[in-house]
Design an enzyme around this catalytic site. Sequence first.
Site, mmCIF file in Angstrom:
data_model
loop_
_atom_site.group_PDB
_atom_site.id
_atom_site.type_symbol
_atom_site.label_atom_id
_atom_site.label_comp_id
_atom_site.label_asym_id
_atom_site.label_seq_id
_atom_site.Cartn_x
_atom_site.Cartn_y
_atom_site.Cartn_z
ATOM 1 N N GLN A 249 -3.160 -6.632 -11.341
ATOM 2 C CA GLN A 249 -3.974 -5.525 -11.368
ATOM 3 C C GLN A 249 -3.867 -4.966 -12.932
ATOM 4 O OE1 GLN A 249 -2.042 -3.814 -7.815
ATOM 5 N NE2 GLN A 249 -4.243 -2.952 -7.464
ATOM 6 N N ARG B 121 7.348 1.222 -12.198
ATOM 7 C CA ARG B 121 7.411 0.411 -11.265
ATOM 8 C C ARG B 121 6.431 -0.587 -11.745
ATOM 9 N NH1 ARG B 121 5.192 -0.277 -5.210
ATOM 10 N NH2 ARG B 121 5.866 -2.277 -4.874
ATOM 11 N N HIS C 45 4.417 -9.140 -5.832
ATOM 12 C CA HIS C 45 3.135 -8.322 -5.361
ATOM 13 C C HIS C 45 1.842 -8.945 -5.524
ATOM 14 C CE1 HIS C 45 1.839 -4.006 -5.701
ATOM 15 N NE2 HIS C 45 0.642 -4.796 -5.379
ATOM 16 N N GLU D 222 3.780 -5.076 0.241
ATOM 17 C CA GLU D 222 2.804 -5.140 1.307
ATOM 18 C C GLU D 222 2.432 -6.633 1.947
ATOM 19 O OE1 GLU D 222 -0.500 -3.042 -0.100
ATOM 20 O OE2 GLU D 222 0.848 -1.205 -0.330
ATOM 21 N N ASN E 259 4.741 2.636 1.113
ATOM 22 C CA ASN E 259 3.402 2.823 0.431
ATOM 23 C C ASN E 259 2.477 3.495 1.394
ATOM 24 O OD1 ASN E 259 4.692 0.945 -1.412
ATOM 25 N ND2 ASN E 259 3.314 -0.385 -1.247
ATOM 26 N N TYR F 264 -0.860 5.718 2.234
ATOM 27 C CA TYR F 264 -2.312 6.098 1.779
ATOM 28 C C TYR F 264 -2.873 6.590 3.035
ATOM 29 C CZ TYR F 264 -1.307 3.154 -2.464
ATOM 30 O OH TYR F 264 -0.745 2.545 -3.430
ATOM 31 N N GLU G 78 4.431 3.896 -3.446
ATOM 32 C CA GLU G 78 3.271 4.072 -3.747
ATOM 33 C C GLU G 78 2.428 5.156 -2.880
ATOM 34 O OE1 GLU G 78 0.748 0.646 -3.404
ATOM 35 O OE2 GLU G 78 2.074 -0.801 -4.193
ATOM 36 N N GLU H 42 -8.699 -3.414 -8.577
ATOM 37 C CA GLU H 42 -8.248 -2.942 -7.131
ATOM 38 C C GLU H 42 -8.856 -4.152 -6.345
ATOM 39 O OE1 GLU H 42 -6.467 -1.174 -5.591
ATOM 40 O OE2 GLU H 42 -7.190 -1.009 -3.530
ATOM 41 N N TRP H 43 -8.323 -5.329 -6.296
ATOM 42 C CA TRP H 43 -8.224 -6.499 -5.387
ATOM 43 C C TRP H 43 -9.902 -6.660 -5.131
ATOM 44 C CZ3 TRP H 43 -4.035 -8.792 -6.517
ATOM 45 C CH2 TRP H 43 -2.891 -7.669 -6.503
#
Length: 455
Positions: free
Chosen positions: A21, A78, A122, A167, A303, A305, A360, A414-415
Amino acid sequence: MEENRRFPENFVWGAASSAYQAEGAYRADGKGLSVWDVYTHEPGHIFNGDTGDVACDQYEKFDTDLTIMKELGLQAYRFSINWPRVIPDGCGQVNEKGLDFYDRMVERLLENDIIPYITLFHWELPYGLYLKGGWLNRDIVQYFAEYVSVVIRRLSDRVRFWITENEPQCYIGAALHGGGHAPGLKVGEKDIFLAAHHSLLAHGSAVEVIRETAKTASVIGYAPASWHLWSPVSDLPEDIEACRRETFRAGDDPVGATSWWLDPVILGRYPETAGYPYEKYLPEIRPEDMKMISQPIDFIGMNVYQTYRGKADGEGNCVTVKALPGAAQTNAGWPVTPEALYWGPRFYWERYHKKLYITENGLSNQDWVSLDGKVHDPQRIDFLRRYLRKLREAVREGIPVEGYFHWALTDNFEWASGYSNRFGLVYTDFASQERIIKDSGQWYSRVISSNGEII
Ligand code: IFM
């Protein structure tokens, strides 16, 4: 008497990123390809046809980012290691120049009193290994262990904090079953559980390698996505209990629930699968597997969200309470659910008795440069204030959360959404690679210097 609003003295305030990323330089200095390098070049997968070829060019601009970290007063950074940068084909030949890049990063961070927290995986599965079956081939466990051992031998004299995998719900579930992440497969249920089992074994093998070969005492964590998390809408014991049960239920989809990933790692067994619709697809477990998967780790990385709110239905089940029309949501369409930073740590601690980090948490937003040349992002400050206040409640109740890493340091790739979701404390102009610290970055800097007092 005035209430003490500060976090504990040793609480760590950091920010996070990941290799694909942020780094760019996707072919530099002998780097091999990952599944993301290949997938983003195939038409139709990524918003706007974006790729991570350049991303934030952190490979070249690390010193710029370091200066910003210093200015923000970050205590920890990180970041992740790009497997095919270090071992271009995933196994075999090591690329010393790739290792040199991370070595220098570590060196520069430490010179500036910023503690490196390194994620070993990741999502950059080497394309060469994908061609050998990737996560579906049990050999990946050995390949991962070899890669980890290369990294540990080089960096563990200076790095203490390691996160094995980030993840797995995404790089296994979304990538191999959902089809929306690289390599974009839609394998059947039997295979998805097999791949998940291999990923858990790879985590265990990494823990083993770190414990056996690290040159300093290591602190090892594992960071699944904590989205399968229900916060009660009231303090009624039955609502709390219903949400706790729902949070750790095996779930309604294959390998989506947090317990699918954490129970094996911490408790040494898969979650209770009675009533789980996919029970018949569970993988063959060899006698030594669960022991390998559940090697003791030091912390769970959360993580956090978007999560859910729930209540009891009167029959011992949890009903998900829908957000009202017009309720706060992020640019990614994720409902804003700050209570997750109280209930998540509390539920995890009560079930697993492991120290925690928030590895995260952050807001995707539509940020832009205003006419005054600055980036004003009041929503992010408000978002963080809400989430961090909830986290402080958990910490004050004695839940051992050791630190908080904001996602992300800079806006990045962002993917599948490409560059359309900005998560950074620092704005990235992707054309010029100029960085601008956002208002939220300035605010977060004061959070750090006041140890949370100003939130
Ligand atoms: O950008 C991602 C990150 O790579 C993994 N966790 C969630 C973030 C936001 O979607």
